[in-house]
Design a protein around this motif. Sequence first.
Motif, PDB file in Angstrom:
ATOM      1  N   GLU A  29      47.561  30.566  55.031  1.00 17.30           N
ATOM      2  CA  GLU A  29      47.339  31.801  55.359  1.00 17.30           C
ATOM      3  C   GLU A  29      48.260  32.820  54.699  1.00 17.30           C
TER       4      GLU A  29
ATOM      5  N   TYR B  51      39.322  33.197  49.345  1.00 17.61           N
ATOM      6  CA  TYR B  51      38.846  32.383  50.476  1.00 17.61           C
ATOM      7  C   TYR B  51      40.099  31.730  50.837  1.00 17.61           C
TER       8      TYR B  51
ATOM      9  N   VAL C  25      37.813  31.474  55.740  1.00 17.12           N
ATOM     10  CA  VAL C  25      37.453  33.044  55.924  1.00 17.12           C
ATOM     11  C   VAL C  25      37.205  33.548  54.385  1.00 17.12           C
TER      12      VAL C  25
ATOM     13  N   TYR D 207      37.296  36.799  52.193  1.00 20.41           N
ATOM     14  CA  TYR D 207      38.018  38.157  52.228  1.00 20.41           C
ATOM     15  C   TYR D 207      37.637  39.171  51.059  1.00 20.41           C
TER      16      TYR D 207
ATOM     17  N   PHE E 212      47.694  36.555  55.671  1.00 17.11           N
ATOM     18  CA  PHE E 212      46.139  37.127  56.116  1.00 17.11           C
ATOM     19  C   PHE E 212      46.459  37.906  57.253  1.00 17.11           C
TER      20      PHE E 212
ATOM     21  N   LYS F  31      40.975  43.582  58.803  1.00 19.67           N
ATOM     22  CA  LYS F  31      40.062  42.694  59.390  1.00 19.67           C
ATOM     23  C   LYS F  31      38.662  43.089  58.985  1.00 19.67           C
TER      24      LYS F  31
ATOM     25  N   TYR G 226      37.478  44.160  56.461  1.00 18.41           N
ATOM     26  CA  TYR G 226      37.057  43.672  54.947  1.00 18.41           C
ATOM     27  C   TYR G 226      36.734  42.135  55.155  1.00 18.41           C
ATOM     28  N   GLN G 227      36.851  41.399  56.083  1.00 20.33           N
ATOM     29  CA  GLN G 227      36.629  40.056  56.141  1.00 20.33           C
ATOM     30  C   GLN G 227      35.085  39.907  55.914  1.00 20.33           C
TER      31      GLN G 227
ATOM     32  N   SER H 287      31.407  38.242  56.250  1.00 17.38           N
ATOM     33  CA  SER H 287      30.641  37.490  57.020  1.00 17.38           C
ATOM     34  C   SER H 287      29.145  37.097  56.590  1.00 17.38           C
TER      35      SER H 287
ATOM     36  N   TYR I 134      29.298  40.034  49.967  1.00 23.22           N
ATOM     37  CA  TYR I 134      30.214  41.048  49.725  1.00 23.22           C
ATOM     38  C   TYR I 134      29.528  42.544  49.525  1.00 23.22           C
TER      39      TYR I 134
ATOM     40  N   THR J 244      31.011  44.982  52.285  1.00 23.40           N
ATOM     41  CA  THR J 244      32.505  45.366  52.099  1.00 23.40           C
ATOM     42  C   THR J 244      32.541  46.339  51.105  1.00 23.40           C
TER      43      THR J 244
END
Length: 178
Positions: free
Chosen positions: A84, A114, A120, A122, A146, A151, A153-154, A156, A165, A168
């Motif tokens: 992290e 990653y 996660v 990002y 991390f 958050k 900009y995480q 999914s 992406y 984001t």
Amino acid sequence: MPSWNSRGLRGSTLEEAINLTNEKYRQKKLALIQKVPTPIKPIQIDQATRRITLAYFDQKSTVDYIGTVQGIPVCFDAKECAKETFPLQNIHEHQIAFMKEFEEQGGVAFFLLYFCSIDVFYYLTLKQLLIFWERAKEGGRKSFQFHELDKKYQISPYSGVMVHYLETLQMDLMEREI
């Protein structure tokens, strides 16, 4: 043969996920992004198989990917991190210089990270990276954690796209307009 988590295969999981994502984006006509090959200079070639057996990097690589998203030029680099904490030594001065110049020309430069340990993905804006970069240059931490990241900009997964992406990127673009 190297194991899946050896140094020789580092980054290949993220790269494969991004390549699949970019192919889906291309098929849906959302973006056209290409992997930038790292220039090498062959030293030895096996004449029987016509394969390069020894080579060195011909020049410094700038970014991993470059292309356009709905008419907006983008470039980005992909990095995997086992923990992290992300060490800034994984990013080079010449990459930062290229990305700054790219943005000066009206493009958008960013990093896709990653974090393997927490699974996660990002999106790291160049602007945010530069805050960490300057902190390190002024004698501060030579890494970022991390928990220091925004958050929102995480990344999914969405509809079969692992590293989706574009959402984001859209947030990044909207914040630039403010």
